[in-house]
Design a protein around this motif. Structure first.
Motif, PDB file in Angstrom:
ATOM      1  N   ALA A   1       0.864  -1.167   0.000  1.00 24.27           N
ATOM      2  CA  ALA A   1       0.000   0.000   0.000  1.00 24.27           C
ATOM      3  C   ALA A   1       0.909   1.227   0.000  1.00 24.27           C
ATOM      4  O   ALA A   1       1.777   1.353   0.869  1.00 24.27           O
ATOM      5  N   LEU A   2       0.737   2.089  -0.977  1.00 24.23           N
ATOM      6  CA  LEU A   2       1.661   3.205  -1.170  1.00 24.23           C
ATOM      7  C   LEU A   2       0.970   4.522  -0.829  1.00 24.23           C
ATOM      8  O   LEU A   2       0.173   5.042  -1.611  1.00 24.23           O
ATOM      9  N   PRO A   3       1.284   5.080   0.346  1.00 23.60           N
ATOM     10  CA  PRO A   3       0.615   6.290   0.796  1.00 23.60           C
ATOM     11  C   PRO A   3       1.451   7.550   0.553  1.00 23.60           C
ATOM     12  O   PRO A   3       2.656   7.472   0.284  1.00 23.60           O
ATOM     13  N   ARG A   4       0.791   8.684   0.650  1.00 23.40           N
ATOM     14  CA  ARG A   4       1.513   9.936   0.819  1.00 23.40           C
ATOM     15  C   ARG A   4       1.179  10.436   2.219  1.00 23.40           C
ATOM     16  O   ARG A   4       0.050  10.849   2.492  1.00 23.40           O
ATOM     17  N   ARG A   5       2.165  10.379   3.109  1.00 21.85           N
ATOM     18  CA  ARG A   5       1.943  10.788   4.489  1.00 21.85           C
ATOM     19  C   ARG A   5       1.719  12.302   4.573  1.00 21.85           C
ATOM     20  O   ARG A   5       2.445  13.089   3.947  1.00 21.85           O
ATOM     21  N   SER A   6       0.752  12.688   5.356  1.00 29.94           N
ATOM     22  CA  SER A   6       0.490  14.118   5.545  1.00 29.94           C
ATOM     23  C   SER A   6       1.679  14.809   6.197  1.00 29.94           C
ATOM     24  O   SER A   6       1.967  15.979   5.910  1.00 29.94           O
ATOM     25  N   ALA A   7       2.386  14.080   7.062  1.00 24.04           N
ATOM     26  CA  ALA A   7       3.552  14.652   7.753  1.00 24.04           C
ATOM     27  C   ALA A   7       4.838  14.463   6.963  1.00 24.04           C
ATOM     28  O   ALA A   7       5.904  14.877   7.409  1.00 24.04           O
ATOM     29  N   GLY A   8       4.752  13.842   5.794  1.00 20.90           N
ATOM     30  CA  GLY A   8       5.947  13.604   4.982  1.00 20.90           C
ATOM     31  C   GLY A   8       6.433  12.174   5.114  1.00 20.90           C
ATOM     32  O   GLY A   8       6.518  11.654   6.233  1.00 20.90           O
ATOM     33  N   ASN A   9       6.741  11.555   4.010  1.00 23.09           N
ATOM     34  CA  ASN A   9       7.236  10.175   4.029  1.00 23.09           C
ATOM     35  C   ASN A   9       8.702  10.129   4.443  1.00 23.09           C
ATOM     36  O   ASN A   9       9.469  11.038   4.141  1.00 23.09           O
ATOM     37  N   VAL A  10       9.066   9.040   5.106  1.00 24.58           N
ATOM     38  CA  VAL A  10      10.446   8.817   5.516  1.00 24.58           C
ATOM     39  C   VAL A  10      11.014   7.682   4.672  1.00 24.58           C
ATOM     40  O   VAL A  10      10.436   6.598   4.605  1.00 24.58           O
ATOM     41  N   THR A  11      12.151   7.951   4.015  1.00 24.01           N
ATOM     42  CA  THR A  11      12.807   6.945   3.191  1.00 24.01           C
ATOM     43  C   THR A  11      14.059   6.442   3.903  1.00 24.01           C
ATOM     44  O   THR A  11      14.878   7.237   4.358  1.00 24.01           O
ATOM     45  N   SER A  12      14.205   5.136   4.005  1.00 28.00           N
ATOM     46  CA  SER A  12      15.388   4.558   4.652  1.00 28.00           C
ATOM     47  C   SER A  12      16.644   4.940   3.888  1.00 28.00           C
ATOM     48  O   SER A  12      16.631   5.071   2.661  1.00 28.00           O
ATOM     49  N   SER A  13      17.743   5.092   4.612  1.00 30.10           N
ATOM     50  CA  SER A  13      18.998   5.541   4.007  1.00 30.10           C
ATOM     51  C   SER A  13      19.547   4.538   2.999  1.00 30.10           C
ATOM     52  O   SER A  13      20.331   4.897   2.127  1.00 30.10           O
ATOM     53  N   TRP A  14      19.146   3.270   3.087  1.00 32.52           N
ATOM     54  CA  TRP A  14      19.673   2.245   2.185  1.00 32.52           C
ATOM     55  C   TRP A  14      18.925   2.203   0.850  1.00 32.52           C
ATOM     56  O   TRP A  14      19.302   1.450  -0.047  1.00 32.52           O
TER      57      TRP A  14
END
Length: 260
Positions: free
Chosen positions: A121-134
């Protein structure tokens, strides 16, 4: 429960923008200056990187997506993009963030069907998505959707002639952040040929500077004068003699003496 980002097939930003333009053409929006994203509510099929697929776009209650501005899933037969009613209202009013959110989720629908069919499930977070550094950018589902969202709304033929990102934002009706991303990428592409030419010029200059210049051979002239030009420029060439000054060639040394 959905995560913030996923590792997906690699795509360059230029490829993502081309895919966005392909979807524009599929929807009959190729030459539209300002797209109405709510027109997707009557669309039943969209183009994806895996071909044309059934599609549903719908608004749901705010309580259904309390922390997300949008969410893309696969229900077993269709790609489904859902937005909360607050985002639909914002898009209806022309809010850049709300409009761009729909384009962002459309990017997931067009680019990431493989992940969706596996249950992501691919959301757009209201607070901003966090992407792992890897996760590198070119393999990040969120980065690709971010690039796609701006490119979908922007008419290239118009935007390439606009002087600032602010102008792109106003013309396309997207957030200033999204417009800046697009504007910087386009400016970089436009400058690339000139930069490449300059790099080639510098490389040529360096190559010339480093190449050893062929040294002229040292000529040992005979201790005699040329009988034609009276200069001491005679030197042996095989079994003959030549004057460097006047190019006269002698079959033997002029006075018959042996060369010393």
């Amino acid at each position: 429960m959905s995560t913030d980002d996923y590792l997906v097939d690699p795509l360059r930003d230029s490829e993502v923008r081309e895919h966005a333009k392909t979807l524009r053409r599929f929807l009959g929006l190729a030459d539209v200056d300002r797209i109405d994203p709510l027109s997707l509510e009557v669309v039943t099929e969209i183009w994806t990187v895996r071909g044309v697929k059934p599609f549903l776009f719908e608004a749901v209650s705010d309580s259904t997506l309390p922390q997300d501005s949008g969410l893309t899933t696969y229900d077993g037969s269709r790609i489904v993009v859902r937005i909360p009613r607050r985002i639909r209202h914002g898009a209806f009013m022309g809010d850049g963030y709300a409009r761009y959110t729909i384009g962002h989720e459309l990017g997931h629908a067009a680019l990431h069907l493989d992940k969706l069919m596996l249950g992501a499930a691919l959301p757009r977070r209201s607070a901003g998505n966090v992407t792992s550094s890897w996760i590198p950018k070119f393999k990040s589902a969120e980065h690709q959707a971010m690039v796609f969202g701006g490119a979908f709304f922007i008419n290239d033929n118009r935007a390439r002639h606009l002087p600032t990102a602010e102008d792109v934002s106003v013309q396309a009706g997207i957030s200033l952040q999204a417009a800046r991303i697009y504007f910087e990428q386009i400016q970089e592409e436009l400058a690339r040929p000139a930069a490449a030419a300059r790099v080639r010029q510098i490389a040529d200059e360096v190559r010339v500077a480093l190449d050893p210049k062929p040294s002229s051979p040292t000529i040992l002239f005979l201790n005699e004068l040329c009988s034609c030009c009276s200069q001491q420029k005679l030197f042996p060439v095989g079994n003959k003699f030549m004057c460097q000054a006047c190019d006269t060639v002698y079959d033997r040394f002029q006075d018959g003496d042996q060369v010393q």
